[in-house]
Enzyme design. Sequence first.
Site, mmCIF file in Angstrom:
data_model
loop_
_atom_site.group_PDB
_atom_site.id
_atom_site.type_symbol
_atom_site.label_atom_id
_atom_site.label_comp_id
_atom_site.label_asym_id
_atom_site.label_seq_id
_atom_site.Cartn_x
_atom_site.Cartn_y
_atom_site.Cartn_z
ATOM 1 N N LYS A 198 -1.506 83.747 73.459
ATOM 2 C CA LYS A 198 -0.935 85.091 73.631
ATOM 3 C C LYS A 198 0.537 85.001 73.993
ATOM 4 O O LYS A 198 1.392 85.666 73.382
ATOM 5 C CB LYS A 198 -1.699 85.858 74.723
ATOM 6 C CG LYS A 198 -3.084 86.318 74.283
ATOM 7 C CD LYS A 198 -3.918 86.872 75.429
ATOM 8 C CE LYS A 198 -5.333 87.194 74.913
ATOM 9 N NZ LYS A 198 -6.261 87.665 75.948
ATOM 10 N N ASP A 204 -4.592 96.061 77.143
ATOM 11 C CA ASP A 204 -5.963 95.761 76.708
ATOM 12 C C ASP A 204 -6.738 97.034 76.365
ATOM 13 O O ASP A 204 -7.773 96.964 75.704
ATOM 14 C CB ASP A 204 -6.725 95.051 77.845
ATOM 15 C CG ASP A 204 -6.799 93.547 77.655
ATOM 16 O OD1 ASP A 204 -6.820 93.103 76.492
ATOM 17 O OD2 ASP A 204 -6.852 92.829 78.669
ATOM 18 N N GLN A 228 -6.644 88.352 82.184
ATOM 19 C CA GLN A 228 -7.587 87.654 81.315
ATOM 20 C C GLN A 228 -8.991 87.671 81.916
ATOM 21 O O GLN A 228 -9.176 87.405 83.108
ATOM 22 C CB GLN A 228 -7.119 86.212 81.093
ATOM 23 C CG GLN A 228 -7.960 85.411 80.105
ATOM 24 C CD GLN A 228 -7.884 85.916 78.666
ATOM 25 O OE1 GLN A 228 -6.919 86.569 78.273
ATOM 26 N NE2 GLN A 228 -8.911 85.645 77.887
HETATM 27 N N1 GUN Z 1 -11.367 87.752 77.343
HETATM 28 C C1 GUN Z 1 -11.909 87.735 76.111
HETATM 29 N N2 GUN Z 1 -11.367 88.699 75.335
HETATM 30 C C2 GUN Z 1 -10.464 89.342 76.099
HETATM 31 C C3 GUN Z 1 -9.571 90.422 75.851
HETATM 32 O O1 GUN Z 1 -9.510 91.016 74.772
HETATM 33 N N3 GUN Z 1 -8.782 90.782 76.905
HETATM 34 C C4 GUN Z 1 -8.856 90.156 78.116
HETATM 35 N N4 GUN Z 1 -8.059 90.596 79.078
HETATM 36 N N5 GUN Z 1 -9.669 89.160 78.361
HETATM 37 C C5 GUN Z 1 -10.463 88.751 77.362
#
Ligand code: GUN
Length: 317
Positions: free
Chosen positions: A66, A133, A110
């Site tokens: 990311k 998100d 996350q």
């Molecule tokens: N863990 C797995 N997928 C995601 C996501 O789309 N966002 C976040 N913050 N954590 C994740």
Amino acid sequence: MCGRLAGTGKIKHVAHILDGNKVRDQILEECQPRIQRILAAAGRAPGLAVVLVGADPASQVYVRNKTRTAEGLGIYGETITPDASITTEELLRLVRALNMRPEIDGILVQLPLPAHIDSRQVLNAIAPEKDVDGFHPVNVGLLSIGAPGLRPCTPSGVIEILKRHQIPIAGRNAVVVGRSNIVGKPMAMLLLEENATVTVCHSRTADLAAVCRTADILVAAIGKPAAIRAEHIRPGAVVIDVGINAVTDRAKAELLGPAKLAAFDKRGTVLVGDVHPMDMAELASAYTPVPGGVGPLTIALLMRNTIEATERRLGLC
Ligand code: GUN
């Protein structure tokens, strides 16, 4: 799609593979001029803060991807890595501090968080306008009433894949398998927003296969390797496989067909989605492969959400 099987005169079914990497590249390309416009208007780049609690290796890989993608685009990326022993209160303070920073436009915590942390409280503490998100109740509510807001990345990526491959959604029967807050529920909402007739299935659904066979568009998001089989797929359906599961047992890899077994024998592990890859290739008219399908879209949509959050905060849209 069909092709003639060499030398046999028989027509062989050839499914159309929906290439997530190509769609990701298109979306990232579209981000460039918007970032330039932000730079020109505000004299700074969009800012994304990613909070990674603890040292889970899979989460570390996701977060690195990311922030690398962000930096590659010219987005300011900051990763904050508190120890796994952080308390809910301390994490709330950290998030609130990020809410206050003007140069941070997007905040992502996350998931999953360590078990002792109240995840919902942490997600609710993120300022809705920085919630890239799309997990904050305000954004969930905006999605449910069809109002503009930040949309969850993975399900938005699925919509992009469908649209950019000219797959009609309006009026089609869409079946979503899985009801998670991250994928299943927002996926259903987004498909509804596109005027599909939507059914959501889950672990308590009676005769899951029969319901799945009503789908023109079948979206699998259950987190179980190759659990969706031939009996779930109506021949000609479009199948979107959101699952990413690592198979580390050779006997299990063997059941996935020769291509997956060969990959396993090379690396000692192989990725498989929630849909059996051979059944999907044989029955679907089009499908997303794993890897290379939905996966690459999540990060691209995170970048787009960060830009959107910045534009809204700066009054540029
Ligand atoms: N863990 C797995 N997928 C995601 C996501 O789309 N966002 C976040 N913050 N954590 C994740």
